[in-house]
Design a protein around this motif. Structure first.
Motif, PDB file in Angstrom:
ATOM      1  N   GLY A  10       0.936  -1.145  -0.293  1.00  0.00           N
ATOM      2  CA  GLY A  10      -0.104  -0.045   0.026  1.00  0.00           C
ATOM      3  C   GLY A  10       0.841   1.377  -0.008  1.00  0.00           C
ATOM      4  N   LEU A  11       0.982   1.918  -1.116  1.00  0.00           N
ATOM      5  CA  LEU A  11       1.842   3.130  -1.584  1.00  0.00           C
ATOM      6  C   LEU A  11       1.167   4.273  -1.472  1.00  0.00           C
ATOM      7  CD1 LEU A  11       4.620   1.183  -3.543  1.00  0.00           C
ATOM      8  CD2 LEU A  11       4.797   1.821  -1.069  1.00  0.00           C
ATOM      9  N   GLY A  12      -0.109   4.466  -0.991  1.00  0.00           N
ATOM     10  CA  GLY A  12      -0.711   5.628  -0.943  1.00  0.00           C
ATOM     11  C   GLY A  12      -0.248   6.896   0.063  1.00  0.00           C
ATOM     12  N   LYS A  13      -0.877   7.941   0.476  1.00  0.00           N
ATOM     13  CA  LYS A  13       0.005   8.820   1.247  1.00  0.00           C
ATOM     14  C   LYS A  13       0.466   8.312   2.538  1.00  0.00           C
ATOM     15  CE  LYS A  13      -3.085  12.423  -0.831  1.00  0.00           C
ATOM     16  NZ  LYS A  13      -4.192  13.274  -0.525  1.00  0.00           N
ATOM     17  N   MET A  14      -0.146   7.381   3.124  1.00  0.00           N
ATOM     18  CA  MET A  14       0.555   6.826   4.538  1.00  0.00           C
ATOM     19  C   MET A  14       1.508   5.984   4.034  1.00  0.00           C
ATOM     20  SD  MET A  14      -0.999   8.375   6.926  1.00  0.00           S
ATOM     21  CE  MET A  14      -0.783   7.216   8.336  1.00  0.00           C
ATOM     22  N   GLY A  15       1.289   4.931   3.199  1.00  0.00           N
ATOM     23  CA  GLY A  15       2.332   3.824   3.196  1.00  0.00           C
ATOM     24  C   GLY A  15       3.647   4.609   2.669  1.00  0.00           C
ATOM     25  N   ALA A  16       3.476   5.453   1.579  1.00  0.00           N
ATOM     26  CA  ALA A  16       4.488   5.888   0.970  1.00  0.00           C
ATOM     27  C   ALA A  16       5.600   6.693   2.069  1.00  0.00           C
ATOM     28  CB  ALA A  16       4.486   6.691  -0.254  1.00  0.00           C
ATOM     29  N   VAL A  65       9.085  -8.977   7.189  1.00  0.00           N
ATOM     30  CA  VAL A  65       8.379  -8.200   8.015  1.00  0.00           C
ATOM     31  C   VAL A  65       7.716  -7.378   7.106  1.00  0.00           C
ATOM     32  CG1 VAL A  65       8.024  -6.143   9.294  1.00  0.00           C
ATOM     33  CG2 VAL A  65       9.829  -7.916   9.863  1.00  0.00           C
ATOM     34  N   LEU A  66       6.239  -7.910   7.036  1.00  0.00           N
ATOM     35  CA  LEU A  66       5.333  -6.971   5.942  1.00  0.00           C
ATOM     36  C   LEU A  66       4.371  -6.237   6.580  1.00  0.00           C
ATOM     37  CD1 LEU A  66       5.107  -7.820   2.962  1.00  0.00           C
ATOM     38  CD2 LEU A  66       6.280  -9.588   4.274  1.00  0.00           C
ATOM     39  N   TRP A  67       4.353  -4.877   6.231  1.00  0.00           N
ATOM     40  CA  TRP A  67       3.569  -3.721   6.817  1.00  0.00           C
ATOM     41  C   TRP A  67       2.364  -3.443   5.879  1.00  0.00           C
ATOM     42  CZ3 TRP A  67       4.639  -0.247  11.107  1.00  0.00           C
ATOM     43  CH2 TRP A  67       4.053   0.812  10.994  1.00  0.00           C
ATOM     44  N   VAL A  68       1.350  -3.760   6.294  1.00  0.00           N
ATOM     45  CA  VAL A  68       0.016  -3.494   5.338  1.00  0.00           C
ATOM     46  C   VAL A  68      -0.748  -2.339   5.732  1.00  0.00           C
ATOM     47  CG1 VAL A  68      -1.992  -4.470   4.758  1.00  0.00           C
ATOM     48  CG2 VAL A  68      -0.373  -6.018   5.052  1.00  0.00           C
ATOM     49  N   MET A  69      -0.566  -1.378   4.772  1.00  0.00           N
ATOM     50  CA  MET A  69      -1.287   0.002   5.106  1.00  0.00           C
ATOM     51  C   MET A  69      -2.344   0.127   3.880  1.00  0.00           C
ATOM     52  SD  MET A  69       0.158   3.377   6.534  1.00  0.00           S
ATOM     53  CE  MET A  69      -0.321   3.042   8.181  1.00  0.00           C
ATOM     54  N   VAL A  70      -3.476  -0.425   3.815  1.00  0.00           N
ATOM     55  CA  VAL A  70      -4.448  -0.244   2.847  1.00  0.00           C
ATOM     56  C   VAL A  70      -5.894  -0.055   3.473  1.00  0.00           C
ATOM     57  CG1 VAL A  70      -3.307  -1.922   1.187  1.00  0.00           C
ATOM     58  CG2 VAL A  70      -4.933  -2.977   2.784  1.00  0.00           C
ATOM     59  N   PRO A  71      -7.027   0.378   2.584  1.00  0.00           N
ATOM     60  CA  PRO A  71      -8.074   0.659   3.328  1.00  0.00           C
ATOM     61  C   PRO A  71      -8.537  -0.539   4.004  1.00  0.00           C
ATOM     62  CG  PRO A  71      -8.056   1.510   1.331  1.00  0.00           C
ATOM     63  CD  PRO A  71      -6.803   0.815   1.332  1.00  0.00           C
ATOM     64  N   CYS A  72      -9.338  -0.224   5.040  1.00  0.00           N
ATOM     65  CA  CYS A  72     -10.159  -1.251   6.067  1.00  0.00           C
ATOM     66  C   CYS A  72     -11.205  -2.046   5.311  1.00  0.00           C
ATOM     67  CB  CYS A  72     -10.371  -0.815   7.431  1.00  0.00           C
ATOM     68  SG  CYS A  72     -11.915   0.355   7.366  1.00  0.00           S
ATOM     69  N   ASP A  91       7.706 -15.622  10.286  1.00  0.00           N
ATOM     70  CA  ASP A  91       7.267 -14.154   9.510  1.00  0.00           C
ATOM     71  C   ASP A  91       6.343 -13.227  10.351  1.00  0.00           C
ATOM     72  OD1 ASP A  91       8.957 -14.906   7.421  1.00  0.00           O
ATOM     73  OD2 ASP A  91       7.483 -15.440   5.977  1.00  0.00           O
ATOM     74  N   ILE A  92       6.464 -12.094   9.791  1.00  0.00           N
ATOM     75  CA  ILE A  92       5.791 -10.968  10.761  1.00  0.00           C
ATOM     76  C   ILE A  92       4.768 -10.299   9.883  1.00  0.00           C
ATOM     77  CG2 ILE A  92       5.839  -8.820  12.148  1.00  0.00           C
ATOM     78  CD1 ILE A  92       8.469 -10.039  13.288  1.00  0.00           C
ATOM     79  N   LEU A  93       3.593 -10.068  10.086  1.00  0.00           N
ATOM     80  CA  LEU A  93       2.432  -9.505   9.526  1.00  0.00           C
ATOM     81  C   LEU A  93       1.963  -8.456  10.191  1.00  0.00           C
ATOM     82  CD1 LEU A  93       0.859  -9.058   6.892  1.00  0.00           C
ATOM     83  CD2 LEU A  93      -0.687 -10.971   7.679  1.00  0.00           C
ATOM     84  N   ILE A  94       1.970  -7.101   9.719  1.00  0.00           N
ATOM     85  CA  ILE A  94       1.756  -6.002  10.630  1.00  0.00           C
ATOM     86  C   ILE A  94       0.376  -5.262   9.669  1.00  0.00           C
ATOM     87  CG2 ILE A  94       2.240  -3.652  11.457  1.00  0.00           C
ATOM     88  CD1 ILE A  94       5.248  -4.676  11.505  1.00  0.00           C
ATOM     89  N   ASP A  95      -0.827  -5.223  10.260  1.00  0.00           N
ATOM     90  CA  ASP A  95      -1.913  -4.381   9.725  1.00  0.00           C
ATOM     91  C   ASP A  95      -1.647  -3.168  10.617  1.00  0.00           C
ATOM     92  OD1 ASP A  95      -4.228  -3.271   8.964  1.00  0.00           O
ATOM     93  OD2 ASP A  95      -5.583  -4.865   9.640  1.00  0.00           O
ATOM     94  N   ALA A  96      -1.325  -2.142   9.625  1.00  0.00           N
ATOM     95  CA  ALA A  96      -1.250  -0.717  10.295  1.00  0.00           C
ATOM     96  C   ALA A  96      -2.432   0.185   9.662  1.00  0.00           C
ATOM     97  CB  ALA A  96      -0.015  -0.185   9.668  1.00  0.00           C
ATOM     98  N   GLY A  97      -3.508  -0.571   9.417  1.00  0.00           N
ATOM     99  CA  GLY A  97      -4.645   0.607   8.693  1.00  0.00           C
ATOM    100  C   GLY A  97      -5.592   0.736   9.859  1.00  0.00           C
ATOM    101  N   ASN A  98      -6.830   1.037   9.371  1.00  0.00           N
ATOM    102  CA  ASN A  98      -7.919   1.392  10.472  1.00  0.00           C
ATOM    103  C   ASN A  98      -8.681   0.328  10.517  1.00  0.00           C
ATOM    104  OD1 ASN A  98      -6.888   3.818  11.771  1.00  0.00           O
ATOM    105  ND2 ASN A  98      -7.794   5.020   9.915  1.00  0.00           N
ATOM    106  N   SER A  99      -8.343  -0.915  10.945  1.00  0.00           N
ATOM    107  CA  SER A  99      -9.247  -2.029  10.873  1.00  0.00           C
ATOM    108  C   SER A  99     -10.050  -2.251  12.212  1.00  0.00           C
ATOM    109  CB  SER A  99      -8.358  -3.314  10.557  1.00  0.00           C
ATOM    110  OG  SER A  99      -7.900  -3.558   9.346  1.00  0.00           O
ATOM    111  N   PHE A 100     -11.314  -2.721  12.191  1.00  0.00           N
ATOM    112  CA  PHE A 100     -12.170  -3.152  13.131  1.00  0.00           C
ATOM    113  C   PHE A 100     -11.260  -4.236  14.072  1.00  0.00           C
ATOM    114  CE2 PHE A 100     -16.131  -5.136  14.851  1.00  0.00           C
ATOM    115  CZ  PHE A 100     -16.189  -4.216  15.905  1.00  0.00           C
ATOM    116  N   TYR A 101     -11.166  -3.915  15.381  1.00  0.00           N
ATOM    117  CA  TYR A 101     -10.450  -4.697  16.205  1.00  0.00           C
ATOM    118  C   TYR A 101     -10.937  -6.278  16.078  1.00  0.00           C
ATOM    119  CZ  TYR A 101     -13.878  -4.969  19.900  1.00  0.00           C
ATOM    120  OH  TYR A 101     -15.157  -5.261  20.686  1.00  0.00           O
ATOM    121  N   LYS A 102     -12.011  -6.604  15.960  1.00  0.00           N
ATOM    122  CA  LYS A 102     -12.389  -7.938  16.008  1.00  0.00           C
ATOM    123  C   LYS A 102     -12.000  -8.729  14.694  1.00  0.00           C
ATOM    124  CE  LYS A 102     -16.423  -7.607  18.999  1.00  0.00           C
ATOM    125  NZ  LYS A 102     -17.881  -7.943  18.935  1.00  0.00           N
ATOM    126  N   ASP A 103     -12.036  -7.859  13.564  1.00  0.00           N
ATOM    127  CA  ASP A 103     -11.350  -8.446  12.349  1.00  0.00           C
ATOM    128  C   ASP A 103      -9.773  -8.763  12.695  1.00  0.00           C
ATOM    129  OD1 ASP A 103     -13.661  -8.132  10.832  1.00  0.00           O
ATOM    130  OD2 ASP A 103     -13.094  -6.158  10.089  1.00  0.00           O
TER     131      ASP A 103
END
Length: 312
Positions: A10-16, A65-72, A91-103
């Motif tokens: 995700g290379l939008g404004k936040m990811g980039a 290490v994967l940093w995911v920053m895409v829309p929830c 491996d490490i998977l990081i969801d850095a978007g605005n996901s719902f906590y139960k997801d």
């Protein structure tokens, strides 16, 4: 100093901006995005870009290490599912978007089945924070946090990094943070509306500037309000339509489940929803009722005031 290699999905404004921030601190960031425009913009700014998700994963040393920053929602769901198919144990998977906590809790369980370590990282500070120093709240696998902590410290301002506990807790904290943000912005908007209607001919830009120097309500939102009033005098070129991205709704729903009253956050959300309706049927009904029981004037389709339906 520990330097990491991190894949940014995700290379939008936040990811980039996260990728550029990491590079500033000596870490290596390799990116991927489905959007050709985002890829081109990222490459032009010096970010190394992989042609496919598989190529991105292959380019990283283990543990990856994967940093995911895409829309929830569906974009995150699709991305997490795809990555779990190609990541390996450890491996490490990081969801850095605005996901719902139960997801995030569900995604952590999915990752654990494959031996992949999952982190949910609520990220605040907007694009300027992503570029120059953010506030990040992280839940999930503690060993994964310990591994990426050097990079997270570099990405955040002093005091802006917190390990919050088990999976979901980072995004839960960010959800509540955004609910508070809704209430604070609504209060600023309402206060300025009262000032504007007062008849005192205030310079609202000067008002915001004053309030941000020594007053109890000073802060970044007030700085932004001053800047926006400088760029858009009297906000004359901005329509009063405000989108709601979901976090406040989740906050209100969760608060109801927990039986915790949150009237300010709830009302700020309702106000945002109301801005989406230019000619609200509810408002029509209330106007009609006022006319019916008290003979109060209502505004007709001709824009004129009327006192009874017979006048039409």
């Amino acid at each position: 100093m520990v330097h990491l290699e991190i894949g940014i999905v995700g290379l939008g404004k936040m990811g980039a901006n996260i990728a550029l921030n990491l590079a500033d601190h000596g870490h290596k960031a390799v990116g991927f995005d489905c959007s050709g425009a985002s890829v081109a913009a990222a490459a032009a700014s010096g970010i190394e870009v992989a042609p496919t998700l598989e190529a991105l994963v292959e380019a990283l040393p283990m543990p990856r290490v994967l940093w995911v920053m895409v829309p929830c929602g569906e974009p995150t769901e699709s991305c997490v599912t795809s990555l779990l198919e190609i990541l390996d144990k450890g491996d490490i998977l990081i969801d850095a978007g605005n996901s719902f906590y139960k997801d995030s809790q569900r995604h952590a369980a999915m990752a654990a089945e494959k031996g992949v370590r999952f982190l949910d990282a609520g990220t605040s500070g907007g694009k300027s924070g992503a570029r120059n120093g953010a506030c990040i709240m992280v839940g999930g696998d503690r060993s994964a946090f310990d591994h990426v902590e050097p990079a997270l410290k570099d990405l955040t301002v002093e005091g802006g990094l917190l390990y919050t506990g088990p999976a979901g807790s980072g995004h839960f904290m960010k959800m509540v943070h955004n609910g508070i943000e809704y209430g604070m912005m609504q209060a600023i908007g309402e206060g300025l509306a009262v000032m504007r209607a007062s008849g005192f001919d205030y310079d609202l830009e000067a008002v915001a500037h004053n309030w941000n120097h020594g007053s109890v309500i000073r802060g970044w939102l007030m700085e932004l309000m001053e800047a926006q009033l400088a760029s858009h005098p009297d906000l004359a070129d901005i329509r009063g339509v405000v989108a709601a991205s979901g976090e406040a709704k989740w906050t209100v729903e969760t608060a109801l489940d927990l039986e915790v009253p949150v009237p300010v956050i709830a009302l700020s959300l309702m106000e945002r929803n109301a801005t989406q309706i230019e000619d609200s049927f509810c408002a029509k009904a209330v106007s009609a009722l006022r006319n019916g029981f008290g003979g109060h004037e209502y505004v007709g389709l001709d824009g004129q005031n009327h006192t009874s339906a017979e006048e039409k």
